[in-house]
Design a protein around this motif. Structure first.
Motif, PDB file in Angstrom:
ATOM      1  N   LEU A   1     -11.293  16.649 -59.884  1.00 57.42           N
ATOM      2  CA  LEU A   1     -12.405  15.707 -59.973  1.00 57.42           C
ATOM      3  C   LEU A   1     -12.447  14.800 -58.741  1.00 57.42           C
ATOM      4  O   LEU A   1     -13.528  14.580 -58.163  1.00 57.42           O
ATOM      5  CB  LEU A   1     -12.287  14.867 -61.250  1.00 57.42           C
ATOM      6  N   ALA A   2     -11.299  14.307 -58.313  1.00 55.84           N
ATOM      7  CA  ALA A   2     -11.251  13.447 -57.123  1.00 55.84           C
ATOM      8  C   ALA A   2     -11.701  14.223 -55.888  1.00 55.84           C
ATOM      9  O   ALA A   2     -12.453  13.695 -55.048  1.00 55.84           O
ATOM     10  CB  ALA A   2      -9.838  12.901 -56.932  1.00 55.84           C
ATOM     11  N   GLU A   3     -11.278  15.483 -55.757  1.00 53.13           N
ATOM     12  CA  GLU A   3     -11.703  16.307 -54.627  1.00 53.13           C
ATOM     13  C   GLU A   3     -13.214  16.537 -54.653  1.00 53.13           C
ATOM     14  O   GLU A   3     -13.879  16.476 -53.618  1.00 53.13           O
ATOM     15  CB  GLU A   3     -10.957  17.646 -54.630  1.00 53.13           C
ATOM     16  N   ALA A   4     -13.762  16.789 -55.845  1.00 50.78           N
ATOM     17  CA  ALA A   4     -15.205  16.998 -55.975  1.00 50.78           C
ATOM     18  C   ALA A   4     -15.964  15.731 -55.610  1.00 50.78           C
ATOM     19  O   ALA A   4     -17.003  15.788 -54.927  1.00 50.78           O
ATOM     20  CB  ALA A   4     -15.552  17.441 -57.400  1.00 50.78           C
ATOM     21  N   GLN A   5     -15.463  14.564 -56.030  1.00 54.09           N
ATOM     22  CA  GLN A   5     -16.135  13.306 -55.697  1.00 54.09           C
ATOM     23  C   GLN A   5     -16.117  13.068 -54.192  1.00 54.09           C
ATOM     24  O   GLN A   5     -17.110  12.617 -53.618  1.00 54.09           O
ATOM     25  CB  GLN A   5     -15.471  12.137 -56.436  1.00 54.09           C
ATOM     26  N   ASN A   6     -14.994  13.362 -53.544  1.00 55.55           N
ATOM     27  CA  ASN A   6     -14.927  13.217 -52.084  1.00 55.55           C
ATOM     28  C   ASN A   6     -15.928  14.140 -51.397  1.00 55.55           C
ATOM     29  O   ASN A   6     -16.580  13.748 -50.423  1.00 55.55           O
ATOM     30  CB  ASN A   6     -13.507  13.506 -51.576  1.00 55.55           C
ATOM     31  N   LEU A   7     -16.042  15.371 -51.891  1.00 52.98           N
ATOM     32  CA  LEU A   7     -16.988  16.322 -51.319  1.00 52.98           C
ATOM     33  C   LEU A   7     -18.420  15.824 -51.497  1.00 52.98           C
ATOM     34  O   LEU A   7     -19.238  15.877 -50.567  1.00 52.98           O
ATOM     35  CB  LEU A   7     -16.801  17.697 -51.969  1.00 52.98           C
ATOM     36  N   ILE A   8     -18.745  15.311 -52.684  1.00 49.77           N
ATOM     37  CA  ILE A   8     -20.087  14.774 -52.949  1.00 49.77           C
ATOM     38  C   ILE A   8     -20.394  13.618 -52.008  1.00 49.77           C
ATOM     39  O   ILE A   8     -21.492  13.535 -51.432  1.00 49.77           O
ATOM     40  CB  ILE A   8     -20.221  14.338 -54.433  1.00 49.77           C
ATOM     41  N   GLU A   9     -19.430  12.715 -51.827  1.00 52.22           N
ATOM     42  CA  GLU A   9     -19.635  11.572 -50.935  1.00 52.22           C
ATOM     43  C   GLU A   9     -19.857  12.019 -49.492  1.00 52.22           C
ATOM     44  O   GLU A   9     -20.731  11.502 -48.797  1.00 52.22           O
ATOM     45  CB  GLU A   9     -18.447  10.611 -51.021  1.00 52.22           C
ATOM     46  N   SER A  10     -19.086  13.012 -49.036  1.00 52.74           N
ATOM     47  CA  SER A  10     -19.260  13.472 -47.654  1.00 52.74           C
ATOM     48  C   SER A  10     -20.601  14.189 -47.484  1.00 52.74           C
ATOM     49  O   SER A  10     -21.261  14.042 -46.453  1.00 52.74           O
ATOM     50  CB  SER A  10     -18.098  14.349 -47.217  1.00 52.74           C
ATOM     51  N   GLN A  11     -21.024  14.940 -48.504  1.00 52.59           N
ATOM     52  CA  GLN A  11     -22.327  15.592 -48.429  1.00 52.59           C
ATOM     53  C   GLN A  11     -23.457  14.566 -48.451  1.00 52.59           C
ATOM     54  O   GLN A  11     -24.456  14.709 -47.734  1.00 52.59           O
ATOM     55  CB  GLN A  11     -22.484  16.600 -49.575  1.00 52.59           C
TER      56      GLN A  11
ATOM     57  N   ILE B   1     -26.330  14.118 -45.583  1.00 53.09           N
ATOM     58  CA  ILE B   1     -27.771  14.126 -45.895  1.00 53.09           C
ATOM     59  C   ILE B   1     -28.426  12.845 -45.377  1.00 53.09           C
ATOM     60  O   ILE B   1     -29.504  12.880 -44.772  1.00 53.09           O
ATOM     61  CB  ILE B   1     -27.999  14.321 -47.413  1.00 53.09           C
ATOM     62  N   ALA B   2     -27.751  11.716 -45.593  1.00 56.22           N
ATOM     63  CA  ALA B   2     -28.291  10.443 -45.106  1.00 56.22           C
ATOM     64  C   ALA B   2     -28.405  10.458 -43.586  1.00 56.22           C
ATOM     65  O   ALA B   2     -29.409   9.984 -43.022  1.00 56.22           O
ATOM     66  CB  ALA B   2     -27.409   9.286 -45.568  1.00 56.22           C
ATOM     67  N   ASP B   3     -27.407  10.996 -42.905  1.00 48.12           N
ATOM     68  CA  ASP B   3     -27.455  11.083 -41.441  1.00 48.12           C
ATOM     69  C   ASP B   3     -28.601  11.993 -40.990  1.00 48.12           C
ATOM     70  O   ASP B   3     -29.290  11.692 -39.988  1.00 48.12           O
ATOM     71  CB  ASP B   3     -26.126  11.604 -40.886  1.00 48.12           C
TER      72      ASP B   3
ATOM     73  N   PHE C   1     -31.436  12.563 -42.656  1.00 40.85           N
ATOM     74  CA  PHE C   1     -32.687  11.831 -42.881  1.00 40.85           C
ATOM     75  C   PHE C   1     -32.903  10.788 -41.793  1.00 40.85           C
ATOM     76  O   PHE C   1     -34.027  10.599 -41.309  1.00 40.85           O
ATOM     77  CB  PHE C   1     -32.709  11.156 -44.253  1.00 40.85           C
ATOM     78  N   LEU C   2     -31.834  10.112 -41.359  1.00 40.49           N
ATOM     79  CA  LEU C   2     -31.929   9.120 -40.311  1.00 40.49           C
ATOM     80  C   LEU C   2     -32.360   9.781 -39.011  1.00 40.49           C
ATOM     81  O   LEU C   2     -33.224   9.239 -38.289  1.00 40.49           O
ATOM     82  CB  LEU C   2     -30.595   8.394 -40.141  1.00 40.49           C
ATOM     83  N   MET C   3     -31.808  10.942 -38.705  1.00 40.35           N
ATOM     84  CA  MET C   3     -32.189  11.653 -37.492  1.00 40.35           C
ATOM     85  C   MET C   3     -33.668  12.058 -37.551  1.00 40.35           C
ATOM     86  O   MET C   3     -34.403  11.924 -36.564  1.00 40.35           O
ATOM     87  CB  MET C   3     -31.323  12.920 -37.316  1.00 40.35           C
ATOM     88  N   LEU C   4     -34.126  12.535 -38.696  1.00 37.95           N
ATOM     89  CA  LEU C   4     -35.523  12.917 -38.849  1.00 37.95           C
ATOM     90  C   LEU C   4     -36.434  11.702 -38.685  1.00 37.95           C
ATOM     91  O   LEU C   4     -37.511  11.790 -38.068  1.00 37.95           O
ATOM     92  CB  LEU C   4     -35.786  13.592 -40.200  1.00 37.95           C
ATOM     93  N   ALA C   5     -36.022  10.580 -39.266  1.00 38.87           N
ATOM     94  CA  ALA C   5     -36.829   9.358 -39.179  1.00 38.87           C
ATOM     95  C   ALA C   5     -36.912   8.859 -37.761  1.00 38.87           C
ATOM     96  O   ALA C   5     -37.900   8.247 -37.349  1.00 38.87           O
ATOM     97  CB  ALA C   5     -36.241   8.271 -40.085  1.00 38.87           C
ATOM     98  N   GLU C   6     -35.885   9.098 -36.954  1.00 32.66           N
ATOM     99  CA  GLU C   6     -35.867   8.640 -35.559  1.00 32.66           C
ATOM    100  C   GLU C   6     -36.557   9.636 -34.629  1.00 32.66           C
ATOM    101  O   GLU C   6     -36.494   9.488 -33.414  1.00 32.66           O
ATOM    102  CB  GLU C   6     -34.430   8.393 -35.103  1.00 32.66           C
ATOM    103  N   GLY C   7     -37.143  10.629 -35.157  1.00 40.24           N
ATOM    104  CA  GLY C   7     -37.907  11.549 -34.320  1.00 40.24           C
ATOM    105  C   GLY C   7     -37.334  12.940 -34.248  1.00 40.24           C
ATOM    106  O   GLY C   7     -37.808  13.775 -33.483  1.00 40.24           O
TER     107      GLY C   7
END
Length: 122
Positions: free
Chosen positions: A95-105, A109-111, A113-119
């Motif tokens: 469960l801890a490994e899965a949570q770490n994977l979810i957080e890194s994913q 995804i956020a990065d 979206f930020l790249m797309l928003a910046e052009g």
């Protein structure tokens, strides 16, 4: 016919008594040099690693606790409760490994979206 208890050159019992027959001519028993008629017993009990003291004509216990433990068989299988505890611990690790994977994913995804928003330029 008598039983004798042979021991090795260091004085340790060889593990099995032997039967000795009397001499057919004299009728007397000729006990070998590295053997005794004294059984390897102390206080009415057997010994783990009997050693014969030829001067005192007695067997002495030479096994320490480490030696005794080495002769014991495998320990009892784990109880159902212990098995469940181990399974629970393994599940918590997964469960801890899965949570770490979810957080890194989520961060990736956020990065993106930020790249797309910046052009869209990397």
């Amino acid at each position: 016919m008598i039983q004798i208890y042979p021991y090795d050159s260091e004085g340790f019992f060889l593990g099995q008594p032997e039967t000795l027959n009397p001499d057919p001519v004299t009728g007397q028993y000729k006990i070998p040099e590295k053997a005794t008629i004294i059984p390897p017993v102390k206080d009415g009990q057997g010994m783990w690693r009997p050693w014969f003291d030829s001067e005192k004509q007695e067997w002495i216990e030479k096994a320490d606790q480490k030696y005794k433990d080495s002769l014991k068989g495998p320990t009892d299988p784990p109880s159902a409760v212990d098995q469940l505890k181990a399974q629970s611990a393994a599940t918590m690790v997964q469960l801890a490994e899965a949570q770490n994977l979810i957080e890194s994913q989520a961060k990736m995804i956020a990065d993106l979206f930020l790249m797309l928003a910046e052009g869209g330029e990397a």
